[in-house]
Scaffold this active site. Structure first.
Site, short mmCIF file in Angstrom:
data_model
loop_
_atom_site.label_atom_id
_atom_site.label_comp_id
_atom_site.label_asym_id
_atom_site.label_seq_id
_atom_site.Cartn_x
_atom_site.Cartn_y
_atom_site.Cartn_z
CG ASP A 204 -1.98 -1.05 1.21
OD1 ASP A 204 -2.15 -1.65 0.13
OD2 ASP A 204 -2.62 -1.28 2.25
CG MET A 247 -4.23 -4.84 -2.73
SD MET A 247 -4.14 -5.00 -4.49
CE MET A 247 -2.42 -4.84 -4.72
#
Ligand code: ATP
Ligand code: MG
EC number: 2.7.1.11
Length: 434
Positions: A204, A247
């Site tokens: 991320d 994500m």
């Protein structure tokens, strides 16, 4: 930003003769040098301190004098948490640098994350050599395996002692680094001299003071392919809608970069920017206008977006104690379908969730290079006795970052920053829905 060290460095690096012979000794890092935190005049001026006191981080790289005697050093590598492109590149890079540069003979891989240290699980350790890791980077995942769930730091340090490990490399996310800090604390309490160095993994891209985490570029490239697929699908039916869930539990970097890489997204939703679905200024009315104008629309949602609409996760947690998120993808899909049905507009929604397909791929060449350089930096740091720190790249320079700083907060997309503005300009969506 001070990094903990195990003690004074008295051993001449085995790289020295090699580098001297090639007259490249200037490659050694000066122990007094620092990479400055600020790189603008405004930033420097705001500190109001003399130049010698400006905050900075230790640069990564080989030191002329090191702490551990390579001939008597044993290294261990463990990978923990979720998969991310580049894990095998990091493992291979660590093994090669330890073996070729420092001539460390014994490198062991711990299987299945922190579980591998605990006798009850019965996982074997694996000897790692340049030969055994030569081709692993062509595959995604981690050859060592991984796991979630808490393990007793005393049991882990018992195992490190039994294996005579002096340097431990932890490749993992925020949870793994918190675990590594507990290991380092237990090591210190027992008066042992074991370096614990992290190579932070987060698909991320949410680690502070790190420009970009490894695997991020690979991840958003593939995510942008998913957006393109959604666009093609949406375009090929009347009033088609493509919905892509990406994500990004707390930080929407993948969604932003993937959407910027392809111009196909009409709306990007990220955890940092709450949104409303209903009303004339809401997301659903905006989508309906888009579909009326263009005949189709594409929505990109980070998995942590819109949690406030879903009533939070309650008490649900995963094995490692992280809050389980509610699934925004199916919820959006249902709400969009209902909204168009209520408006009497026929639509077809194509929902794409490429998350697991993305996590498990091998790193692209850019990320592979990055992984190799991070792993080299980690070995140099560990051999010089640094501990409880991670390596990272800050403003394109490789630096040492104390673990407690790396887990102190999350990097997030600034809703008033230039990245989010770029996304708004690219999609044409309003600053806020609702
Ligand atoms: P990611 O979230 O990116 O998948 P992560 O490293 O954060 O990676 P987790 O499953 O949270 O993944 O943690 C990995 C390991 O670290 C697990 O074994 C977990 O028990 C341990 N761990 C997590 N949080 C802590 C903590 N606060 N203290 C000690 N150990 C922890
Ligand atoms: Mg985590």
């Amino acid at each position: 930003m001070a990094v903990t060290t195990l003690g004074a460095c008295r051993i001449t690096s085995p790289m020295a003769p090699l580098l001297d012979a090639r007259r490249t000794t200037e490659h050694y890092v000066d122990e007094q040098d620092r990479v400055l935190l600020d790189d603008t005049l405004a930033g420097i001026s705001s500190r109001g301190v003399p130049a010698s006191e400006l905050p900075g981080m230790e640069p990564c790289g080989p030191r002329r004098k090191i702490f551990f005697d390579p001939a008597k050093t044993r290294a261990a590598i463990v990978t923990c948490g979720g998969l991310c492109p580049g894990l095998n590149d990091v493992i291979a890079g660590l093994v090669r640098t330890l073996t070729y540069h420092y001539r460390v003979r014994r490198v062991v891989g711990i299987r299945n994350g922190y579980q591998g240290f605990v006798a009850d699980y019965g996982h074997d350790v694996v000897e790692l050599t340049p030969e055994s890791v030569r081709d692993i980077a062509t595959d995604g995942g981690t050859v060592l395996g991984t796991s979630r769930g808490p393990q007793d730091p005393d049991a882990i340090v018992d195992c490190l002692e039994r294996l005579h490990v002096n340097v431990l490399f932890v490749v993992g996310g925020d949870g793994s680094m918190r675990g590594a800090m507990e290991i380092a604390r237990t090591v210190a309490e027992r008066g042992l001299l074991i370096a614990v160095v992290g190579i932070p993994k987060t698909i991320d891209n949410d680690i502070p003071y790190i420009d970009q985490s490894f695997g991020f570029q690979t991840a958003f490239s593939l995510a942008s392919d998913a957006i393109r697929a959604a666009q093609v699908e949406a375009k090929s039916t009347a009033n088609g809608i493509g919905l892509v869930k990406l994500m990004g539990r707390h930080s929407g970097f993948i969604a932003c970069y993937a959407a910027l890489a392809r111009s196909g997204a009409d709306v990007v939703l990220i955890p940092e920017v709450p949104f409303a679905l209903d009303g004339e200024q809401g997301l659903l009315a905006h989508l309906r206008r888009r579909v009326a104008e263009r005949g189709h629309a594409v929505v990109v949602a980070a998995e942590g977006a819109g949690q406030e609409l879903l009533g939070g996760s309650g008490d649900a947690i995963d094995a490692s104690g992280n809050a389980r998120l509610q699934d925004i993808g199916p919820y959006l899909r249902r709400r969009i379908a209902d909204h168009f049905a209520d408006a009497g507009v026929d639509t077809s929604i194509r929902y794409i969730d490429p998350s697991y397909a993305i996590r498990s791929v091998p790193a692209n060449p850019y990320d592979s290079v990055y992984c190799v350089r991070l792993s080299q930096a980690a070995v140099h740091a560990a051999m010089s006795g640094r501990t409880e720190m991670v390596v990272g790249r800050y403003r394109r320079r490789f630096v040492h970052i104390p673990m407690k700083v790396a887990v102190s907060r999350r990097n997030q997309v600034d809703p008033h920053g230039d990245l989010w503005m770029a996304v708004l300009e690219s999609t044409g969506q309003p600053v806020r829905f609702g």
